[in-house]
Motif scaffolding. Sequence first.
Motif, PDB file in Angstrom:
ATOM      1  N   VAL A 106       0.165   4.081  10.958  1.00  0.00           N
ATOM      2  CA  VAL A 106      -1.025   4.099  10.118  1.00  0.00           C
ATOM      3  C   VAL A 106      -0.764   4.979   8.905  1.00  0.00           C
ATOM      4  CG1 VAL A 106      -3.479   4.712  10.044  1.00  0.00           C
ATOM      5  CG2 VAL A 106      -2.491   3.818  12.141  1.00  0.00           C
ATOM      6  N   LYS A 107      -1.233   4.534   7.726  1.00  0.00           N
ATOM      7  CA  LYS A 107      -1.107   5.326   6.504  1.00  0.00           C
ATOM      8  C   LYS A 107      -2.489   5.674   5.982  1.00  0.00           C
ATOM      9  CE  LYS A 107       3.101   3.432   4.437  1.00  0.00           C
ATOM     10  NZ  LYS A 107       3.593   2.692   3.266  1.00  0.00           N
ATOM     11  N   VAL A 108      -2.648   6.931   5.569  1.00  0.00           N
ATOM     12  CA  VAL A 108      -3.861   7.365   4.884  1.00  0.00           C
ATOM     13  C   VAL A 108      -3.402   7.905   3.544  1.00  0.00           C
ATOM     14  CG1 VAL A 108      -5.849   8.921   4.937  1.00  0.00           C
ATOM     15  CG2 VAL A 108      -4.995   7.923   7.063  1.00  0.00           C
ATOM     16  N   GLU A 109      -3.885   7.288   2.461  1.00  0.00           N
ATOM     17  CA  GLU A 109      -3.426   7.643   1.120  1.00  0.00           C
ATOM     18  C   GLU A 109      -4.611   7.767   0.170  1.00  0.00           C
ATOM     19  OE1 GLU A 109       0.738   5.186   0.919  1.00  0.00           O
ATOM     20  OE2 GLU A 109      -1.115   4.010   0.894  1.00  0.00           O
ATOM     21  N   VAL A 110      -4.370   8.478  -0.931  1.00  0.00           N
ATOM     22  CA  VAL A 110      -5.351   8.569  -2.010  1.00  0.00           C
ATOM     23  C   VAL A 110      -4.715   7.950  -3.238  1.00  0.00           C
ATOM     24  CG1 VAL A 110      -6.679  10.117  -3.483  1.00  0.00           C
ATOM     25  CG2 VAL A 110      -6.394  10.646  -1.064  1.00  0.00           C
TER      26      VAL A 110
ATOM     27  N   LEU B  26      -9.732   6.308  -1.368  1.00  0.00           N
ATOM     28  CA  LEU B  26      -9.127   6.537  -0.064  1.00  0.00           C
ATOM     29  C   LEU B  26      -8.671   5.195   0.484  1.00  0.00           C
ATOM     30  CD1 LEU B  26      -8.587   8.487   2.339  1.00  0.00           C
ATOM     31  CD2 LEU B  26     -10.824   7.790   3.208  1.00  0.00           C
ATOM     32  N   GLN B  27      -7.404   5.112   0.877  1.00  0.00           N
ATOM     33  CA  GLN B  27      -6.845   3.869   1.404  1.00  0.00           C
ATOM     34  C   GLN B  27      -6.316   4.111   2.805  1.00  0.00           C
ATOM     35  OE1 GLN B  27      -4.472   1.163  -1.075  1.00  0.00           O
ATOM     36  NE2 GLN B  27      -2.823   1.485   0.395  1.00  0.00           N
ATOM     37  N   ILE B  28      -6.767   3.283   3.745  1.00  0.00           N
ATOM     38  CA  ILE B  28      -6.308   3.338   5.129  1.00  0.00           C
ATOM     39  C   ILE B  28      -5.648   2.005   5.426  1.00  0.00           C
ATOM     40  CG2 ILE B  28      -7.009   3.588   7.536  1.00  0.00           C
ATOM     41  CD1 ILE B  28      -9.456   5.172   6.488  1.00  0.00           C
ATOM     42  N   SER B  29      -4.371   2.050   5.846  1.00  0.00           N
ATOM     43  CA  SER B  29      -3.642   0.805   6.094  1.00  0.00           C
ATOM     44  C   SER B  29      -2.706   0.982   7.282  1.00  0.00           C
ATOM     45  CB  SER B  29      -2.843   0.391   4.851  1.00  0.00           C
ATOM     46  OG  SER B  29      -1.869   1.369   4.545  1.00  0.00           O
TER      47      SER B  29
ATOM     48  N   GLY C  27      -1.064  -7.965  12.904  1.00  0.00           N
ATOM     49  CA  GLY C  27      -0.856  -8.119  11.470  1.00  0.00           C
ATOM     50  C   GLY C  27      -1.219  -6.850  10.725  1.00  0.00           C
ATOM     51  N   LYS C  28      -1.256  -6.974   9.419  1.00  0.00           N
ATOM     52  CA  LYS C  28      -1.542  -5.832   8.557  1.00  0.00           C
ATOM     53  C   LYS C  28      -3.036  -5.685   8.341  1.00  0.00           C
ATOM     54  CE  LYS C  28       2.769  -6.400   6.064  1.00  0.00           C
ATOM     55  NZ  LYS C  28       3.406  -6.603   4.782  1.00  0.00           N
ATOM     56  N   PHE C  29      -3.453  -4.457   8.102  1.00  0.00           N
ATOM     57  CA  PHE C  29      -4.837  -4.222   7.708  1.00  0.00           C
ATOM     58  C   PHE C  29      -4.842  -3.224   6.569  1.00  0.00           C
ATOM     59  CE2 PHE C  29      -3.950  -1.088  10.952  1.00  0.00           C
ATOM     60  CZ  PHE C  29      -4.496   0.071  10.435  1.00  0.00           C
ATOM     61  N   LEU C  30      -5.881  -3.279   5.758  1.00  0.00           N
ATOM     62  CA  LEU C  30      -6.007  -2.409   4.594  1.00  0.00           C
ATOM     63  C   LEU C  30      -7.476  -2.281   4.256  1.00  0.00           C
ATOM     64  CD1 LEU C  30      -4.691  -1.028   2.001  1.00  0.00           C
ATOM     65  CD2 LEU C  30      -5.049  -3.237   0.933  1.00  0.00           C
ATOM     66  N   ARG C  31      -7.943  -1.057   4.133  1.00  0.00           N
ATOM     67  CA  ARG C  31      -9.321  -0.800   3.707  1.00  0.00           C
ATOM     68  C   ARG C  31      -9.284   0.275   2.631  1.00  0.00           C
ATOM     69  NH1 ARG C  31     -13.583  -2.193   6.979  1.00  0.00           N
ATOM     70  NH2 ARG C  31     -14.708  -1.745   5.081  1.00  0.00           N
ATOM     71  N   ARG C  32     -10.142   0.122   1.621  1.00  0.00           N
ATOM     72  CA  ARG C  32     -10.230   1.090   0.520  1.00  0.00           C
ATOM     73  C   ARG C  32     -11.672   1.525   0.337  1.00  0.00           C
ATOM     74  NH1 ARG C  32      -6.524  -1.359  -4.320  1.00  0.00           N
ATOM     75  NH2 ARG C  32      -4.535  -0.867  -3.337  1.00  0.00           N
ATOM     76  N   PHE C  33     -11.833   2.811   0.009  1.00  0.00           N
ATOM     77  CA  PHE C  33     -13.157   3.375  -0.215  1.00  0.00           C
ATOM     78  C   PHE C  33     -13.122   4.245  -1.469  1.00  0.00           C
ATOM     79  CE2 PHE C  33     -12.467   2.746   4.281  1.00  0.00           C
ATOM     80  CZ  PHE C  33     -13.597   2.053   4.663  1.00  0.00           C
TER      81      PHE C  33
END
Length: 160
Positions: A78-82, A88-91, A113-119
């Motif tokens: 899991v990646k948590v990035e800015v 904020l991006q969680i993928s 599979g892949k997932f990606l959420r942005r806030f």
Amino acid sequence: MSLIPSVFGQRSNVFDPFSLDLLDPFKDWPFNSALSGPARSDLSNETSQFAATRIDWKETPEGHVFKADLPGLKKEEVKVEVEEGNILQISGERSRDKEEKNDTWHRIERSSGKFLRRFRLPENAKMDQIKASMENGVLTVTVPKEEVKKPDVKAIEISG
């Protein structure tokens, strides 16, 4: 006999209320030819994962708290990035079980599979103090926020 073709080449029971087999009316249309077959199902499965990853976002007096259910994933997956200062991006990616030629699958319901959420975070978020932790398949991201300063109000005496 079922009117709905099965994903695995077997026929499903049309009376099965839990059957997830879907009829694709556009399967043989020319504009879908580039997306037919396994590549198409992988694409639709991957696309559905963007929406399928559920994340709760709550705001407390101290900050913003994000919680994501990611069962079966390790923190390394899991990646948590800015990005761009306040996004904020969680993928991550959940790999599919390896298929053996002798195996017969009856149902595949777990997502892969892949997932990606942005806030987009508000301006009062302290981007340099974000913390993330993962416990029992739940990712928790905490974003502290700056205290809102109340403006100083000075009373003016009215003469006259």
